[in-house]
Design a protein around this motif. Structure first.
Motif, PDB file in Angstrom:
ATOM      1  N   THR A  46     -46.644  14.156  21.277  1.00 49.30           N
ATOM      2  CA  THR A  46     -46.522  13.239  22.414  1.00 49.30           C
ATOM      3  C   THR A  46     -47.479  12.067  22.213  1.00 49.30           C
ATOM      4  OG1 THR A  46     -48.176  14.515  23.637  1.00 49.30           O
ATOM      5  CG2 THR A  46     -45.853  15.009  24.085  1.00 49.30           C
ATOM      6  N   ASP A 105     -37.458  14.289  26.596  1.00 52.40           N
ATOM      7  CA  ASP A 105     -38.448  15.018  27.401  1.00 52.40           C
ATOM      8  C   ASP A 105     -39.873  14.770  26.920  1.00 52.40           C
ATOM      9  OD1 ASP A 105     -36.427  16.194  28.961  1.00 52.40           O
ATOM     10  OD2 ASP A 105     -36.196  17.842  27.535  1.00 52.40           O
ATOM     11  N   ASP A 106     -40.071  13.658  26.208  1.00 50.02           N
ATOM     12  CA  ASP A 106     -41.403  13.248  25.754  1.00 50.02           C
ATOM     13  C   ASP A 106     -42.086  14.269  24.847  1.00 50.02           C
ATOM     14  OD1 ASP A 106     -41.265  10.840  27.138  1.00 50.02           O
ATOM     15  OD2 ASP A 106     -41.990  11.777  28.984  1.00 50.02           O
ATOM     16  N   GLU A 107     -41.302  15.152  24.221  1.00 52.92           N
ATOM     17  CA  GLU A 107     -41.875  16.103  23.275  1.00 52.92           C
ATOM     18  C   GLU A 107     -41.030  16.119  22.008  1.00 52.92           C
ATOM     19  OE1 GLU A 107     -42.403  19.956  24.929  1.00 52.92           O
ATOM     20  OE2 GLU A 107     -44.285  19.420  25.913  1.00 52.92           O
ATOM     21  N   TRP A 112     -45.542  20.228  18.929  1.00 55.76           N
ATOM     22  CA  TRP A 112     -44.821  19.192  19.664  1.00 55.76           C
ATOM     23  C   TRP A 112     -45.704  17.957  19.807  1.00 55.76           C
ATOM     24  CZ3 TRP A 112     -45.308  24.290  20.701  1.00 55.76           C
ATOM     25  CH2 TRP A 112     -44.140  25.052  20.562  1.00 55.76           C
ATOM     26  N   PRO A 164     -40.576  17.817  18.251  1.00 57.84           N
ATOM     27  CA  PRO A 164     -41.002  18.881  17.327  1.00 57.84           C
ATOM     28  C   PRO A 164     -41.300  18.303  15.949  1.00 57.84           C
ATOM     29  CG  PRO A 164     -38.634  18.971  17.657  1.00 57.84           C
ATOM     30  CD  PRO A 164     -39.146  17.929  18.608  1.00 57.84           C
ATOM     31  N   GLU A 180     -49.472  19.344  20.025  1.00 59.00           N
ATOM     32  CA  GLU A 180     -49.716  20.655  20.628  1.00 59.00           C
ATOM     33  C   GLU A 180     -49.269  21.715  19.635  1.00 59.00           C
ATOM     34  OE1 GLU A 180     -48.172  23.461  24.343  1.00 59.00           O
ATOM     35  OE2 GLU A 180     -47.600  21.342  24.253  1.00 59.00           O
ATOM     36  N   ALA A 222     -42.067   9.474  18.621  1.00 57.00           N
ATOM     37  CA  ALA A 222     -42.613  10.176  19.780  1.00 57.00           C
ATOM     38  C   ALA A 222     -42.317   9.421  21.073  1.00 57.00           C
ATOM     39  CB  ALA A 222     -44.117  10.363  19.615  1.00 57.00           C
ATOM     40  N   GLU A 272     -55.663  21.351  20.315  1.00 58.99           N
ATOM     41  CA  GLU A 272     -54.680  20.318  20.043  1.00 58.99           C
ATOM     42  C   GLU A 272     -55.188  19.392  18.934  1.00 58.99           C
ATOM     43  OE1 GLU A 272     -56.972  20.506  22.379  1.00 58.99           O
ATOM     44  OE2 GLU A 272     -56.765  18.878  23.831  1.00 58.99           O
TER      45      GLU A 272
END
Length: 231
Positions: free
Chosen positions: A97, A65-67, A95, A69, A113, A60, A45
């Motif tokens: 966060t 959904d806290d993700e 993604w 792109p 990620e 962010a 990561e």
């Protein structure tokens, strides 16, 4: 030669410029999207440090959904003056966060990620998956490359010019006043750009017999290379 994953890890962990490409953030200035620091974690990561009010942090924080792109775009520019100074680019998509409470006050750490990556550089173009990126290591000389190339350019231009003797047929037509500059350096070898102007240049790669692991080994191989050019 270094693998595409190794080259991409080297760019991510180097000081080359990088910006986050975020959906809906096209109107922001590049400096607002550039992290203050980058690091790669043990699982591949990427950690990005921003001011707490930076656009990537706000994006962010409010992502579904806290993700979120995103794409981390990296641009590698040669640290010495040569024609066509951009040596390569890489794009790492994934993604984003927030990691609250990790950074000091006034800063926020973001976690990228990795989903996939792509590199387009002096070696060519290649795609890298997340597993390849996580398993790769950066080039061991990457922290010293800028200093070493600048030293070669400033103090050893005559030695670099002597490398033309190792070019064989490629040296045909080279003139004594042709510009020669070190372009890149890694554990496998040195790349030099020979130029008579912006529209008339080519690169030559001088590989070491064995990959080097540290600067002391590099000095030994560079000495051997210059001695071979004089032989």
């Amino acid at each position: 030669m270094p693998s595409a994953a190794e080259r991409t890890r080297t760019l991510v962990q180097s000081t080359c410029s990088g910006v986050l490409l975020i959906p809906g953030a096209e109107g922001h200035r590049p400096e607002q999207l550039a992290p203050e620091a980058r690091a790669v974690g043990p699982d591949g990561e990427i950690f990005l440090l921003y001011a707490a009010d930076a656009p990537p942090v706000r994006a962010a924080t409010h992502a579904v959904d806290d993700e979120l792109p995103v794409v981390l775009e990296l641009t590698d520019v040669a640290p010495v003056s040569v024609p066509h100074r951009i040596r390569g680019r890489a794009w790492v998509s994934g993604w984003l966060t927030c990691l609250p409470g990790v950074a000091e006050q006034g800063r926020t750490m973001l976690r990228l990620e990795v989903g996939e990556a792509r590199v387009d550089d002096l070696w060519g173009t290649a795609a890298i998956d997340a597993e390849e990126f996580a398993a790769a290591s950066p080039d061991p000389l990457h922290a010293h490359e800028t200093e070493l190339l600048q030293h070669l350019a400033a103090a050893h231009g005559d030695r670099l010019r002597e490398l033309t003797s190792l070019l064989g047929e490629r040296s045909a037509g080279l003139v004594p006043t042709r510009d020669v500059a070190p372009l890149s350096l890694d554990r496998f070898g040195l790349r030099v750009r020979f130029s008579a102007g912006p529209g008339d240049c080519f690169d030559a790669r001088f590989d070491f017999p064995e990959p080097v692991r540290e600067v002391s080994e590099l000095r030994r191989e560079m000495h051997r290379l210059f001695e071979a050019a004089r032989a």
